[in-house]
Write an enzyme that holds these catalytic residues in place. Structure first.
Site, PDB file in Angstrom:
ATOM      1  N   CYS A 239       0.827  -1.196   0.000  1.00 35.45           N
ATOM      2  CA  CYS A 239       0.000   0.000   0.000  1.00 35.45           C
ATOM      3  C   CYS A 239       0.866   1.253   0.000  1.00 35.45           C
ATOM      4  O   CYS A 239       2.094   1.183   0.051  1.00 35.45           O
ATOM      5  CB  CYS A 239      -0.943   0.010   1.204  1.00 35.45           C
TER       6      CYS A 239
ATOM      7  N   CYS B 209       3.394   1.634   2.805  1.00 41.43           N
ATOM      8  CA  CYS B 209       4.653   0.910   2.592  1.00 41.43           C
ATOM      9  C   CYS B 209       5.625   1.772   1.793  1.00 41.43           C
ATOM     10  O   CYS B 209       6.819   1.829   2.096  1.00 41.43           O
ATOM     11  CB  CYS B 209       4.400  -0.396   1.838  1.00 41.43           C
TER      12      CYS B 209
ATOM     13  N   ASP C 243      10.395  25.268 -33.672  1.00 41.47           N
ATOM     14  CA  ASP C 243      11.536  25.595 -34.519  1.00 41.47           C
ATOM     15  C   ASP C 243      11.091  25.305 -35.957  1.00 41.47           C
ATOM     16  O   ASP C 243      10.160  24.528 -36.182  1.00 41.47           O
ATOM     17  CB  ASP C 243      12.733  24.734 -34.124  1.00 41.47           C
TER      18      ASP C 243
ATOM     19  N   ASP D 187      14.669  20.191 -32.812  1.00 44.90           N
ATOM     20  CA  ASP D 187      15.429  18.977 -33.098  1.00 44.90           C
ATOM     21  C   ASP D 187      16.933  19.188 -33.152  1.00 44.90           C
ATOM     22  O   ASP D 187      17.681  18.229 -33.323  1.00 44.90           O
ATOM     23  CB  ASP D 187      14.974  18.368 -34.423  1.00 44.90           C
TER      24      ASP D 187
ATOM     25  N   ASP E  48      18.527  24.245 -30.399  1.00 48.89           N
ATOM     26  CA  ASP E  48      17.221  24.304 -29.731  1.00 48.89           C
ATOM     27  C   ASP E  48      17.299  23.884 -28.264  1.00 48.89           C
ATOM     28  O   ASP E  48      16.337  24.069 -27.518  1.00 48.89           O
ATOM     29  CB  ASP E  48      16.210  23.394 -30.450  1.00 48.89           C
TER      30      ASP E  48
END
Length: 751
Positions: free
Chosen positions: A28, A31, A439, A641, A645
């Site tokens: 649970c 724990c 971009d 990419d 960036d």
């Protein structure tokens, strides 16, 4: 796994050393809190995150952090642990054993089935009473049936409960053990005192049925949790055990672990690619759907990159190995998905705070219930039963599973469609995105030049393209490839050329069919004394759009003349316009953030329907532009990419990187798109919104079970059997609700 931190002066220092442990014995949210506290007390630990659904812990600290110290702390807290392999390898089990050995295994549901068989005769009289039947079993027979359920099949609750007590903590097992033991020993006392006259004062059925229901709930919960990890298992299944390697002219079947960088791996039709590498021989279609989410096979030629785990659909491929083991794309994807599933969403912090005090509070409420009913009514027997109902209905399990199961299901289904989410925080925050900054080059455009315009002077466009291809057919220049691609698309037959000569910094010339052809810059035309005045306006217009202009001229009998103008530009991706429209449909604004010239940026923005353009932005200023967009409470995502960036990806609330770009961009981003398709941006937001909705639904049900159930039990309105059923159902319901995420499909399609 060690991570490095960079400082402004360029130096690098050791930041964190991260270790992973598999934790068993947790039942649970309480724990989870206890294990985290135990780990945080280990010297050198700076952060510890424990996930109930994955049963894993991720611990960060100094380089002197050791697994032995961490495992010792987990053991002292009352739980078991084991190291998690770095490559996520799955051990061989009877379920995935591929050998010839026949193995017989006992199904994991046998304790539930046996408990149900023993409990049914105890519960049947309760049902019979509804129809006026009296099927009450003798007291001694009830004892014989209930005892194995209580102390054998229910031994796990005593074991785990005792361990939590020794660690001065509490968990669900302790509540179940206390509640069912109270009902059992109350019945045993009544049986000893009253003998065969005990009759209606025996509650053996309550203890046995509650344990049976809890066992059933835990079995259903475990079964459902396994379904949330299907994405990881599917990815692991993509790893072949062996590969065919070409050495000294011979093909050998070898274990995958023996392959080295540079080895030539042979992949036949229908086989799975075993390594990351580059095609050196052959042409084929390769199915990468389970890795990228791309529904159609992709053509692979010599020089193309292939990813381990993909399926070779047709043709023989010889691949030069470039990455193996933990460094392959597939291994990195598995680690990223595992990390995301193991991480905690910010909303989980509320649950953690509640779970820390949950069990002690329930124990106090149960004690007050017993004392209250005893003093007010004097019926201590009923007081015990009501206290038992309080202990049994309390459900920290549902609280602990509400968030991580939704995170696991959400990240798993996202990965299936090519959306890799690095952490739970990114998944949770993405649902609130109000603006996406794109971009341009490589994100909304193809990132490579294409022939955008042909302006002939006196001949038709196809004839002009044929002449341009004659000049460019032997060149590997990007603009030359663009010309040859355009000629191939139109099935233009290109004549052979002779005396091809490069003119450095100006262009190229070639001789064909009795004439000399020139293709190059304005400077070359000036040197040749070729007038371009007829097309100057067209050249200016193309240059405003950021296109590169080349001139084509020819020389016959000593006379030179202009043939026409070629303009090269970066073409917009076919899906880019639909991607922007999908964002607008979700109420998300789009911004074009690029270092390109304003003319080129405006042209792309106009074609895609983007009204906010920020052009000629230097890489070091892109992060500042993101900060400006975030003003006024906007939640901003950056999509890029390239290396340039990376600062903007890190500065945005959510960074989204294209996997077709650089590793730097992917490391800086919270979400990676495995296909260079901008349509996936809206899909990433969609799965985030769906997952966040499931988290809120699960937390609502987890809290409402306890908020409504515990007072009803304390008021004597729930008997222990009904309380046990409600408790078991609560955990199963939140996991089942999370599993509904597996039905999600991206708007962009996919496999």
């Amino acid at each position: 796994m060690t991570q490095l931190a960079s400082f402004q002066d360029g130096t690098r220092a050791l930041a964190t050393h991260t270790l992973r442990l598999g934790i068993t014995g947790m039942t649970c949210a309480s724990c989870v809190a206890h294990v985290e506290k135990a780990l945080l007390k280990v010297p050198g630990v700076t952060a510890a995150t424990v996930n109930l659904a994955t049963e894993r812990a991720e611990i960060s600290g100094g380089d002197n952090l050791t697994l032995a110290a961490l495992q010792q702390a987990v053991t002292a807290a009352g739980y078991d642990s084991a190291p998690v392999p770095e490559d996520g390898a799955v051990p061989v089990t009877p379920a995935n054993n591929t050998g010839n050995e026949i193995r017989f295994t006992i199904p994991d549901w046998w304790p539930v089935a046996l408990a149900a068989v023993l409990s049914f005769p105890l519960a049947a009289p309760m049902v019979g009473m509804l129809f006026g039947q009296h099927w009450m079993l003798p007291g001694w027979l009830q004892l014989i049936l209930a005892a194995p359920v209580q102390f054998w099949l229910g031994a796990r609750f005593y074991t785990a409960g005792w361990r939590s007590l020794k660690a001065l903590t509490g968990n669900m097992d302790l509540l179940v053990a206390l509640g069912t033991s109270s009902a059992f020993f109350l019945s045993l006392y009544q049986l000893v005192q009253l003998g065969e006259h005990a009759g209606e004062h025996l509650y053996f059925e309550a203890s046995a049925v509650v344990i049976t229901l809890v066992l059933l709930g835990k079995w259903l919960e475990a079964r459902a949790k396994r379904q949330t990890t299907e994405a990881i298992r599917a990815l692991n299944a993509l790893r072949p055990d062996r590969a065919r390697v070409r050495r000294n002219g011979r093909d050998e079947d070898v274990a995958l672990s023996t392959i080295k960088i540079g080895d030539q791996v042979v992949v036949r039709t229908g086989e799975r690619v075993s390594v990351d590498g580059v095609v050196r021989e052959g042409t084929s279609h390769v199915d990468e759907s389970l890795i990228t989410g791309e529904s159609l096979p992709v053509v692979k030629n010599v020089g193309d990159h292939v990813t381990g785990g993909a399926v070779n659909a047709d043709g023989l491929l010889v691949i030069e190995t470039q990455a193996i083991g933990a460094e392959t794309t597939l291994a990195r994807i598995i680690r990223m998905v595992e990390d995301a599933q193991a991480a905690k969403a910010p909303i989980q912090r509320l649950v953690d705070k509640v779970s820390e005090v949950f069990v002690p509070v329930v124990l106090v409420i149960a004690l007050l219930t017993f004392l209250g009913w005893s003093f007010v009514t004097g019926n201590w027997e009923q007081a015990v039963l009501n206290a038992v109902a309080v202990l049994v209905i309390a459900c920290p399990c549902a609280l602990g599973l509400a968030t991580p199961t939704a995170i696991m299901a959400g990240t798993g289904v996202a990965a299936r469609y090519g959306i890799l989410i690095k952490d739970a925080e990114a998944l949770e925050r993405a649902h609130a995105i109000t603006r996406v900054a794109f971009d341009k080059t490589g994100t909304l455009t193809e990132g490579r030049p294409a022939l955008a315009a042909l302006e002939p002077v006196s001949i038709n466009a196809d004839d002009m393209l044929r002449l341009a291809a004659v000049v460019q057919q032997g060149s590997d220049h990007p603009l030359a490839r663009a010309v040859m691609q355009a000629a191939a698309e139109k099935n233009i037959n290109v004549l052979a050329a002779s005396e091809v000569k490069a003119l450095p910094g100006r262009g190229v010339q070639a001789q064909s069919d009795g004439e000399i052809l020139y293709l190059g810059s304005s400077r070359l035309m000036q040197e040749l004394d070729v007038s371009t005045s007829a097309l100057n306006n067209a050249a200016i217009e193309n240059e405003k759009q950021g296109r590169t202009v080349s001139w084509l001229a020819r020389e016959q009998n000593g006379k030179r003349e202009l043939i026409g103008l070629l303009a090269f530009g970066d073409t917009v991706k076919a899906s880019a316009k639909q991607a922007v429209e999908n964002l607008h449909a979700r109420g998300v604004r789009a911004t074009l953030l690029t270092g390109d010239n304003r003319g080129s940026a405006q042209a792309v923005a106009h074609a895609l329907g983007i009204d906010d353009v920020r052009a000629e932005v230097l890489p070091e200023h892109k992060a500042e532009a993101i900060a400006q967009l975030k003003q006024g409470g906007q939640i901003v995502a950056m999509v890029g990419d390239g290396i340039n960036d990376a600062p903007a990806l890190a500065a945005a609330d959510i960074g989204i990187a294209m996997s077709t770009g650089t590793d730097v961009a992917m490391h800086a981003a919270g979400i990676t798109l495995m296909r260079g398709d901008p349509l996936l941006v809206a899909d990433a937001i969609a799965i985030s919104q769906r997952t966040y909705s499931k988290i809120r639904q699960n937390l609502f049900w987890a809290f409402i079970y306890n908020i409504v159930g515990i007072p009803l039990a304390a008021a004597g309105l729930l008997n222990p059997v009904i309380a046990g059923a409600a408790m078991a159902f609560s955990s199963v319901s939140v996991v089942s609700n999370a599993l509904l995420l597996k039905r999600w499909r991206p708007a962009s399609g996919g496999k």
